[in-house]
Design a protein around this motif. Structure first.
Motif, PDB file in Angstrom:
ATOM      1  N   ASP A  28      -1.998 -69.488 105.735  1.00 41.49           N
ATOM      2  CA  ASP A  28      -1.569 -70.123 104.483  1.00 41.49           C
ATOM      3  C   ASP A  28      -0.628 -71.297 104.757  1.00 41.49           C
ATOM      4  O   ASP A  28      -0.657 -72.306 104.057  1.00 41.49           O
ATOM      5  CB  ASP A  28      -0.843 -69.108 103.583  1.00 41.49           C
ATOM      6  CG  ASP A  28      -1.808 -68.196 102.838  1.00 41.49           C
ATOM      7  OD1 ASP A  28      -3.028 -68.475 102.883  1.00 41.49           O
ATOM      8  OD2 ASP A  28      -1.347 -67.213 102.222  1.00 41.49           O
ATOM      9  N   GLU A  29       0.213 -71.140 105.770  1.00 38.67           N
ATOM     10  CA  GLU A  29       1.156 -72.218 106.099  1.00 38.67           C
ATOM     11  C   GLU A  29       0.471 -73.348 106.860  1.00 38.67           C
ATOM     12  O   GLU A  29       1.092 -74.377 107.116  1.00 38.67           O
ATOM     13  CB  GLU A  29       2.315 -71.683 106.948  1.00 38.67           C
ATOM     14  CG  GLU A  29       3.150 -70.572 106.307  1.00 38.67           C
ATOM     15  CD  GLU A  29       3.862 -71.022 105.038  1.00 38.67           C
ATOM     16  OE1 GLU A  29       4.085 -72.247 104.883  1.00 38.67           O
ATOM     17  OE2 GLU A  29       4.190 -70.147 104.213  1.00 38.67           O
TER      18      GLU A  29
ATOM     19  N   ARG B  86      -2.628 -63.924 107.697  1.00 39.11           N
ATOM     20  CA  ARG B  86      -2.835 -64.708 106.488  1.00 39.11           C
ATOM     21  C   ARG B  86      -1.644 -65.618 106.262  1.00 39.11           C
ATOM     22  O   ARG B  86      -1.792 -66.776 105.865  1.00 39.11           O
ATOM     23  CB  ARG B  86      -3.028 -63.746 105.312  1.00 39.11           C
ATOM     24  CG  ARG B  86      -2.675 -64.270 103.931  1.00 39.11           C
ATOM     25  CD  ARG B  86      -3.842 -64.734 103.097  1.00 39.11           C
ATOM     26  NE  ARG B  86      -4.931 -63.805 103.011  1.00 39.11           N
ATOM     27  CZ  ARG B  86      -5.151 -62.977 101.995  1.00 39.11           C
ATOM     28  NH1 ARG B  86      -4.329 -62.938 100.974  1.00 39.11           N
ATOM     29  NH2 ARG B  86      -6.200 -62.207 102.000  1.00 39.11           N
TER      30      ARG B  86
ATOM     31  N   ASN C  40     -10.687 -65.046 101.398  1.00 37.37           N
ATOM     32  CA  ASN C  40      -9.406 -65.703 101.687  1.00 37.37           C
ATOM     33  C   ASN C  40      -9.531 -67.211 101.726  1.00 37.37           C
ATOM     34  O   ASN C  40      -8.585 -67.933 101.441  1.00 37.37           O
ATOM     35  CB  ASN C  40      -8.953 -65.349 103.121  1.00 37.37           C
ATOM     36  CG  ASN C  40      -8.568 -63.922 103.255  1.00 37.37           C
ATOM     37  OD1 ASN C  40      -8.059 -63.350 102.314  1.00 37.37           O
ATOM     38  ND2 ASN C  40      -8.821 -63.336 104.410  1.00 37.37           N
TER      39      ASN C  40
ATOM     40  N   ARG D  20      -5.054 -70.823  98.059  1.00 40.24           N
ATOM     41  CA  ARG D  20      -4.055 -70.192  97.196  1.00 40.24           C
ATOM     42  C   ARG D  20      -4.427 -70.288  95.732  1.00 40.24           C
ATOM     43  O   ARG D  20      -4.994 -71.288  95.303  1.00 40.24           O
ATOM     44  CB  ARG D  20      -2.710 -70.883  97.382  1.00 40.24           C
ATOM     45  CG  ARG D  20      -1.967 -70.349  98.578  1.00 40.24           C
ATOM     46  CD  ARG D  20      -0.605 -70.975  98.611  1.00 40.24           C
ATOM     47  NE  ARG D  20       0.156 -70.402  99.698  1.00 40.24           N
ATOM     48  CZ  ARG D  20       1.159 -71.022 100.299  1.00 40.24           C
ATOM     49  NH1 ARG D  20       1.525 -72.223  99.906  1.00 40.24           N
ATOM     50  NH2 ARG D  20       1.803 -70.432 101.274  1.00 40.24           N
TER      51      ARG D  20
ATOM     52  N   ARG E 156       3.827 -65.963 110.105  1.00 43.17           N
ATOM     53  CA  ARG E 156       4.590 -66.979 109.382  1.00 43.17           C
ATOM     54  C   ARG E 156       5.918 -67.279 110.084  1.00 43.17           C
ATOM     55  O   ARG E 156       6.445 -68.389 109.989  1.00 43.17           O
ATOM     56  CB  ARG E 156       4.842 -66.491 107.952  1.00 43.17           C
ATOM     57  CG  ARG E 156       5.459 -67.516 107.052  1.00 43.17           C
ATOM     58  CD  ARG E 156       5.582 -67.002 105.637  1.00 43.17           C
ATOM     59  NE  ARG E 156       4.375 -67.228 104.888  1.00 43.17           N
ATOM     60  CZ  ARG E 156       3.766 -66.294 104.147  1.00 43.17           C
ATOM     61  NH1 ARG E 156       4.260 -65.071 104.068  1.00 43.17           N
ATOM     62  NH2 ARG E 156       2.670 -66.574 103.486  1.00 43.17           N
TER      63      ARG E 156
END
Ligand SMILES: Cc1cc2nc3c(=O)[nH]c(=O)nc-3n(C[C@H](O)[C@H](O)[C@H](O)COP(=O)(O)OP(=O)(O)OC[C@H]3O[C@@H](n4cnc5c(N)ncnc54)[C@H](O)[C@@H]3O)c2cc1C
Ligand SMILES: Nc1ncnc2c1ncn2[C@@H]1O[C@H](COP(=O)(O)O)[C@@H](O)[C@H]1O
Lengths: 333, 266
Positions: free
Chosen positions: A250-251, A246, B184, B188, A220
């Motif tokens: 996620d970003e 992760r 995963n 989110r 990140r």
């Protein structure tokens, strides 16, 4: 199946070669078979794989079996489980190992449930208990913060799936040869409850993450998709590949397929360079078999330093360009 | 569309490694003072995936958990996220079980619930990281199981799921009822809104015991388990990190490159 003898591994092929995991399973399987004074057996499921399967002899197998059937051409849960049930009934192994691969993660619990036997998943070490002669499995738990030793129980075959890259294959011995024995299994297309209706393959540029000698990992801390390019440029010059966390996925900085960790890919390169990665146990669990780990992180308190051999404290924006320049200079000179 | 979601309460997964201790007598985690348990992250993703189906198609979502020591504001998180009801499976007989006995209890609960279209669970629970329970339940119920899924779609009686297999994304279909395990790739999970947290606080879970489920106590918990944890321990990380210095961060970066050359890695 109360009694059983022999250590059976479920091999996998990659194209016309044995997959890396197969050598690793034969390596650990040989050790277990020797400890129990038993034979090491390998079975391969697929279509037209006999010649490839024969390679398992050189890597340590005493006997090699194939279930050759067009319905097994690619992994299908019910067909593979049915075939393995039949194989286990025929060979009555005491121990059954497979890789914690895409196939093994799906197949192992399915089969263990059908055989009503104990299973330890994602194991990094396997041993025979000298007293009970049962299998003891060592595996990570709690997001790789702890290790657990699990007794796989008394039902045969005791089962384990083995973490990829956690075991050493044996030195191949080409004088070890034998005949591959077919096992006939009655299968029909109606067994399959799930069906793959589409496959889209993402073109990997350069070297595959799992095969790379050097992996540059980004987290990140990279801050943007544009910044990710600097990792790719470094990896290209090192003839390596880029992995991610992760956090970075996620970003949206990178493809999900590049993620490393306990719930993603695991790798064992010569060198892992962690950039802007905090070093969460769940991530490091996927890279802990790297020979060397180094890191660049602006926060000296980040756990990644605890798991690295060398580290630089600083913003990657300041550290990485100079590191990259020096690397290029050293590689050129 | 009726979805059942299996959720597990686990010790706080974010306990920093420096504070992570185990109780070697019970082979369980000894959480530090003041830490609170959590719903296993991938189970939250399973709830999220179920709620997305509900958002698209309507229907209901029921969360199911085998949990003898629930912390109410934790275990009710699926309700706060938007699930309709919560069933807790509680019995001293469930103590000391493994993935196999957990699945046996969950499968019995599913049979008692009766009708459903889809069961969702996490690909693995963040305590033991076993990755077994979902497949066991599906096998016991004789329904299809698609593991480690991302995007889900329900079309004419079938569930369609995306799975990432190496560099390939597969689309897999199975007739419902079916079970899927969330990876995963779901993305989110939504954050519960304060109002919904308050509303969830007022909802009461349904509680079922071994007897309610018609389970013989000798087939569950430690008595029914096939595997046993002999030892849980924290590995001492031997390596000491050498922090490379320099006049400037850039120089430290150059020194890292030189170090790698010295070690003959590059
Ligand atoms: C059940 C479960 C399974 C999981 N599985 C995985 C998994 O398989 N793989 C995985 O990766 N994660 C996994 N995770 C998530 C994991 O716990 C972490 O949240 C994740 O790895 C963190 O990613 P990160 O290090 O990129 O981000 P962060 O933790 O946010 O760390 C960013 C780091 O970058 C540093 N930084 C910021 N700016 C700069 C800068 N300019 N220069 C240098 N450094 C900078 C910061 O100091 C920090 O250390 C899992 C979590 C759970 C609960
Ligand atoms: N005690 C439990 N109660 C409810 N669901 C559970 C329980 N244990 C496991 N599960 C579900 O099964 C999944 C896989 O768990 P495991 O096989 O233990 O890794 C979890 O992500 C949960 O969705």
């Amino acid at each position: 199946m109360a009694n059983g003898a022999g250590v059976l591994i479920v091999g996998e092929v990659a194209g016309r070669e044995l997959a890396g995991i197969t050598g690793e399973l034969l390596g650990v399987g040989r050790k277990l078979a020797n400890a129990r004074g038993e034979e090491l057996l390998a079975v391969f499921l697929g279509s037209g794989i006999g010649a490839t399967a024969a390679g398992a002899f050189a890597q340590g197998a005493d006997k090699v079996y194939v279930v050759d059937n067009s319905l097994l051409a690619s992994y299908q849960p019910e067909s593979y489980a049915a075939a393995m049930e039949r194989v286990c009934a025929e060979l009555t192994p005491g121990i059954l190992l497979m890789g914690a691969t895409y196939m093994g993660r799906d197949l192992a619990p399915k089969l263990a449930c059908r055989l009503k036997t104990g299973l330890a998943t994602d194991c990094v070490a396997l041993n025979i208990d000298p007293q009970t002669r049962g299998m003891l499995a060592t595996r990570a738990a709690y997001g790789a913060k702890a290790m657990a030793e699990v007794d796989c129980g008394t039902v045969r075959p005791a089962m384990a799936s083995v973490k990829t890259k956690s075991q050493e294959p044996l030195e191949p011995d080409s004088s070890r040869r034998g005949a591959v024995v077919p096992i006939a299994v009655q299968l029909n297309a109606a067994l399959a409850k799930t069906q793959v209706v589409n496959r889209v393959t993402v073109e990997v540029k350069g070297i595959r993450l799992e095969d790379a000698r050097i992996v540059v990992g980004g987290g990140r801390g990279l801050g943007s998709i544009a910044n990710w390019k600097s990792l790719e440029a470094l990896a290209a010059d090192l003839k390596g590949a880029v992995g991610s966390t992760r956090g970075a996925c996620d970003e949206g900085y990178c493809e999900m397929a590049t993620q490393l960790g306990i719930t993603a890919k695991s790798i064992a390169p010569e060198l892992y360079i962690a950039v802007g990665i905090s070093g969460a146990s769940q991530h490091m669990g996927g890279v802990s078999f790297s020979k060397h780990i180094v890191c660049i992180n602006k926060d000296a308190e980040s756990p990644v330093f605890k798991l690295s051999q060398y580290g630089v404290v600083g913003k990657w924006e300041d550290v990485l360009p100079a590191f990259h320049r020096k690397v290029k200079e050293l590689l050129a000179g | 569309m009726k979805c059942l979601v299996f959720i597990k309460q686990i010790p706080d997964p974010d306990i920093p490694p420096t504070q992570f201790r185990v109780d070697t007598r019970t082979n369980t985690v000894a959480p530090p003072q003041g830490s609170s348990p959590a719903v296993s992250l991938l189970d939250e993703l399973a709830v999220e995936a179920a709620l997305r189906l509900k958002d698209a198609l309507g229907g209901e979502v029921t969360a199911v958990s085998l949990c003898n020591d629930p912390v109410m504001n934790v275990i009710k998180k699926p309700l706060a996220m938007g699930a309709d009801s919560l069933i807790l499976l509680q019995d001293p007989a469930f103590e000391g079980g493994d993935a196999f006995t957990t699945a046996r209890v969950l499968a019995a609960a599913v049979k008692k619930i009766g009708s459903y279209d889809l069961i969702l669970c996490g690909r693995q629970a963040g305590d033991w990281d076993n990755g077994q329970v979902g497949s066991y339940v599906a096998e016991s119920l004789g329904i299809p199981c698609i593991t480690i899924v991302g995007k889900l779609e329900a079309v004419s009686g079938k569930i369609r799921a995306e799975r990432t297999v190496g560099d390939t994304v597969e689309t897999v279909e199975a007739p419902m009822p079916a079970l899927v395990t969330a990876g995963n790739e779901v993305g989110r999970a939504r954050y519960p809104k304060l109002r919904d947290i308050m509303a969830a606080g007022r909802k009461q879970p349904t509680i079922w015991s071994a007897k309610d489920l018609g389970l013989d106590p000798s087939t569950v918990g430690a008595k029914g388990a096939l595997t046993k944890v002999r030892r849980l321990y924290v590995e001492e990380k031997a390596g000491q990190c050498e922090v490379l210095k320099g006049e400037t961060p850039a120089e430290a970066g150059e020194n890292l490159a030189l170090k790698l050359r010295e070690l003959k890695i590059i």
